[in-house]
Design a protein around this motif. Sequence first.
Motif, PDB file in Angstrom:
ATOM      1  N   TYR A 199     -95.520  73.349  -4.682  1.00 41.50           N
ATOM      2  CA  TYR A 199     -94.789  73.906  -5.471  1.00 41.50           C
ATOM      3  C   TYR A 199     -93.496  74.770  -5.799  1.00 41.50           C
ATOM      4  CZ  TYR A 199     -94.800  76.651 -10.160  1.00 41.50           C
ATOM      5  OH  TYR A 199     -94.164  77.543 -11.294  1.00 41.50           O
ATOM      6  N   TYR A 200     -92.277  74.014  -6.992  1.00 40.68           N
ATOM      7  CA  TYR A 200     -91.328  74.835  -6.316  1.00 40.68           C
ATOM      8  C   TYR A 200     -90.867  75.198  -7.405  1.00 40.68           C
ATOM      9  CZ  TYR A 200     -90.650  70.284  -3.286  1.00 40.68           C
ATOM     10  OH  TYR A 200     -90.291  69.704  -1.858  1.00 40.68           O
ATOM     11  N   GLY A 201     -91.314  75.182  -8.479  1.00 41.00           N
ATOM     12  CA  GLY A 201     -91.179  76.152  -9.477  1.00 41.00           C
ATOM     13  C   GLY A 201     -90.901  75.554 -10.962  1.00 41.00           C
ATOM     14  N   TYR A 202     -90.689  76.330 -11.975  1.00 42.60           N
ATOM     15  CA  TYR A 202     -90.666  75.891 -13.489  1.00 42.60           C
ATOM     16  C   TYR A 202     -89.095  75.767 -13.808  1.00 42.60           C
ATOM     17  CZ  TYR A 202     -91.184  76.032 -18.558  1.00 42.60           C
ATOM     18  OH  TYR A 202     -91.116  76.273 -19.862  1.00 42.60           O
ATOM     19  N   ASP A 203     -87.991  75.356 -14.308  1.00 44.23           N
ATOM     20  CA  ASP A 203     -87.917  74.960 -15.555  1.00 44.23           C
ATOM     21  C   ASP A 203     -87.502  75.781 -16.823  1.00 44.23           C
ATOM     22  OD1 ASP A 203     -84.772  74.841 -16.006  1.00 44.23           O
ATOM     23  OD2 ASP A 203     -84.961  72.818 -16.536  1.00 44.23           O
ATOM     24  N   PRO A 204     -87.095  76.467 -17.657  1.00 47.38           N
ATOM     25  CA  PRO A 204     -87.537  77.271 -18.730  1.00 47.38           C
ATOM     26  C   PRO A 204     -86.878  76.329 -20.205  1.00 47.38           C
ATOM     27  CG  PRO A 204     -86.066  78.774 -17.737  1.00 47.38           C
ATOM     28  CD  PRO A 204     -87.053  77.868 -17.084  1.00 47.38           C
ATOM     29  N   GLU A 205     -85.469  75.434 -19.520  1.00 49.45           N
ATOM     30  CA  GLU A 205     -84.682  74.475 -20.119  1.00 49.45           C
ATOM     31  C   GLU A 205     -85.633  73.713 -20.435  1.00 49.45           C
ATOM     32  OE1 GLU A 205     -80.224  73.176 -20.387  1.00 49.45           O
ATOM     33  OE2 GLU A 205     -80.457  75.217 -19.411  1.00 49.45           O
ATOM     34  N   SER A 206     -85.597  72.602 -19.617  1.00 46.08           N
ATOM     35  CA  SER A 206     -86.488  71.877 -19.796  1.00 46.08           C
ATOM     36  C   SER A 206     -87.881  71.744 -19.735  1.00 46.08           C
ATOM     37  CB  SER A 206     -86.314  70.712 -18.930  1.00 46.08           C
ATOM     38  OG  SER A 206     -86.428  71.300 -17.667  1.00 46.08           O
ATOM     39  N   LYS A 207     -89.002  72.716 -19.508  1.00 47.80           N
ATOM     40  CA  LYS A 207     -90.101  72.865 -19.625  1.00 47.80           C
ATOM     41  C   LYS A 207     -90.720  71.587 -18.967  1.00 47.80           C
ATOM     42  CE  LYS A 207     -90.125  75.142 -24.307  1.00 47.80           C
ATOM     43  NZ  LYS A 207     -88.819  75.419 -24.263  1.00 47.80           N
ATOM     44  N   ARG A 208     -89.852  71.813 -17.638  1.00 42.95           N
ATOM     45  CA  ARG A 208     -90.501  71.118 -16.658  1.00 42.95           C
ATOM     46  C   ARG A 208     -91.011  71.683 -15.674  1.00 42.95           C
ATOM     47  NH1 ARG A 208     -90.309  65.925 -17.659  1.00 42.95           N
ATOM     48  NH2 ARG A 208     -91.549  65.270 -16.288  1.00 42.95           N
TER      49      ARG A 208
END
Length: 717
Positions: A367-376
Motif C-alpha cells: 500500500y503506497y498511500g493516498y493523494d488528497p488532491e486527486s483522491k486516488r
Amino acid sequence: MIKYTLWMLAFLLAAPLAIAQQNITVEDIYTGEFRTDGLQSLRSLKNGEEYLVLNYNADRSQTVDKYSYKTGDQLETLVSSIDLKLPIQNYVLSDDEQQMLIISQRIPIFRRSANSKVHIYNLKTKQLQPLSNNLVRSASFSPDGKKVGYVFENNLYYKDLVSGETIQVTDDGVTNELINGVTDWVYEEEFSLVRAYQFSPDGKQIAFISFDEREVPEFSMDVYGRGLYQSPYVFKYPKAGEKNSVVALNVYDVATKERKVVDLKRDEEFYIARINYSPTGQLAAQVLNRHQNVLDFYYVDPAGNASIAFTENDDAYVDVTDDLTFLDNGDFLWTSEKDNWRHIYLYDASGKEKKQLTSGNWDVTSYYGYDPESKRIFYQSTEDGSINRGIYSVTLKGKSKKKLSKMVGSNRASFSDNFTYFINTYSSATRPPVYTLQQAKDGKIVREIQNNDDLLVKLEDYKLSPKEFSTINVNGNDLNMYMIKPLDFDASKKYPVLMFQYSGPGSQQVSNSWYGANDYWHSMLANEGYIVVCVDPRGTGFKGADFKKVTQKELGKYEVEDQIEAARQLGDMDYVDAERIGIWGWSYGGFMSSNCILKGNDVFSTAIAVAPVTNWRYYDTIYTERYMTTPQENASGYDENSPINHVEKLKGNYLLIHGSADDNVHVQNTMQMIEALVQANKQFEWAIYPDKNHGIYGGNTRIHLYNKMTNFIKENL
C-alpha cells in the motif's frame, strides 16, 4: 500433474551456441561479477518535483544532493561531509525540510537498531550542533521541527531546539530491565519496530511504549574474536511459551512534564504493535492479544483515556502492517484479509467500516498511500497473477481503477511526496532491473533512468539457464513451481534433482523477478548436470489467506507433505533419477529440508540445512506463537513437526550449517540437533562459522559456504 505456462523463458539467457560459454563459479557470484546496478536510496521533497540522494563520492566524501525528478539533473548540494568535517552515514530531514539530523557514526545493535552519533544541521543558517555527547538511538524530529527526540541508556529524551535545553522524559531505564521509547529484541525482529515513541503533530505530547523485561529469560552466546578468551554476549530473548516484556503505553505532557500510563483495560498479556498520531492529534494504538488473532484499534484522547474504535478477529492470526492513512476528516484507510484476500478498506472516524475499495481473488501486496488532491489510492497487487506484481491506483470511492505499470513481471514503485511521479523498478526472470520515471496520474513513462543491459551482454559469455515457470498439482492444490535445466538438457537422459525452498508463512520464492545470488548458483549446478526445482507449498503467500493460514498450529506439516509429494511426482518424470533427489534451504527452509529428509526418507537422498530451526520451542514468542500458539497449549503441534524429534528416520546424506553468533535462530538449534543425531547413531556432516550471524557472511565466508555446499552436492547427489 505439472502444467507449463506458455511463456517458457529462454530468450536472451540461452546465448548463441557459436559463443564459447563458461559456467558460472561461486567466486563469480560472491565477488559481485553479476551485481545489478541500482538506484541509491532517495527521499522525495514535498514539492514532488525534486528528491535528495546521499552520494558517496570518488574523493571519499559524502554529499546530500538535490535532483529533478523530470530531468534527473543534479540541482544543488545541500550538505557536504567536507564542509561539515563529519562523515555522513545517513540523514533525517525535518518535516519543514529546513533541518537535518546527520548520522556520522553508527554501531549496529540488532538487525535494524543501532547506537549513533547525531548532529543537527540547520540548512538555512548552516549551523551544526551535536544532539548529544553520547551515542543515541532512534533520533527524530517532532513534526513542528522544534524538538528532537532520542533514547540513551533505555531512557527517552528530547532536545528543545528553541531553548537549547535537553529534557529527560524518563529516568527508570536500565539495560536488560526497563526500556523506554525503543523496542526489545523480539519486537524489533518480528514487528519490524524500533522507534517506539511519537510526537503529537503540535509537539505538545509524546506517546511512547515502555518495556519491563525483567522477567524475560536471558540468552547468551560466546563471541570468540581473536583474543585469548571468548566473551559472552547476553540479551533478553523470550522463547515460545516463556515470559514476554510487560509493555505499557505512556503519554508525556511537554508543558507539565507529567508522564501518564494509559489504562488499556486489559487483563491478559498483549502486544502494542503500532502507535500513530492522526493529523488532527488523535493518538491511535494497535494492540494484539498474545495469540495475535485479535487486534484492537484504540483511540487515546489528550488526557490519556483509551477506547476501542474497532476490532479485527481472525481464526488464525491478524497481520500487522503500516497500511494506515488518516484523512483530513478523521476517516482512515486500512488493509485487511477479512474476505480471504488482502484489500483496502475505508473506515469512518469512529472506526466503522464504510466501504471496501478493492476486491477480487488477488492480494494488495504493498500500500503506497493516498493523494488528497486527486483522491486516488496507490498500491501494488497480484492482479497479473500470484508470481507477478503490478502498480495500480483507484479512487476513494473504489472506482476508476488504473493500471500504472506497463510490463508483466515484478514492478515496485517509489512515489514522489505529492504523487506527481513514481520511480518504477521493473524486472522479470529474463530482464534485470530497469528503472523508469512515470507519471502517477496515468503511468506514462517520462524517462528511463537506468537499465542493466550491460549485464545481459556480460551474461552472453556465461552458461545461464532460464527458469521455466509452471504449476504442479499437489494434494489438491496447484502450487507455483519453477525448474532450471541444463542448457544441454536431453530428455532421453536421467538427471538428479535439487529442490530449493523457504516455505515459511506468507513467503514466496517462485516469482517472476530477476536472478539473485541463489539463482546464479542454481544455474551453475544445472549446467553441471542437475535439475533445480522450487515449489511454493501450502502456507506460502499470495494465494489467499485460507491457503496461507492452513498451516496454523502445524508449522512443518502441510508444507513438508507438499514438498515430499512434489518430489515424488518429479521422480516419476522420464528424465529424473528418482534415486537422486535432494533438497536444501536456509532458516525456515533449513527447518523444512531437515524435516523432508527425515519424514520423506524414501524420497530424498540428500539435504542441506543452513541456520535451521530444529525445534520450535527454541524460537521466539511473537513469531512462533503467531502460528503455533504456545507449547503449553499445542505440545503435539510443536513436537510432531520439529525435526529434532525425528532423527532416527535419517537414511540419506545430511549437512547442517550454522553461524555461532546467530542472535535470531540460535546455534543451540544445530547443537541440539547434532547431539540428537549422535545419540541416534546417525552419520552426517556439519559446519559452524565462528562469530557469524543468521546471514553467515563477511570476507570470504559466503564463497567458502557455497563451495562447501557445492562439493557436498557433487559428492552425495
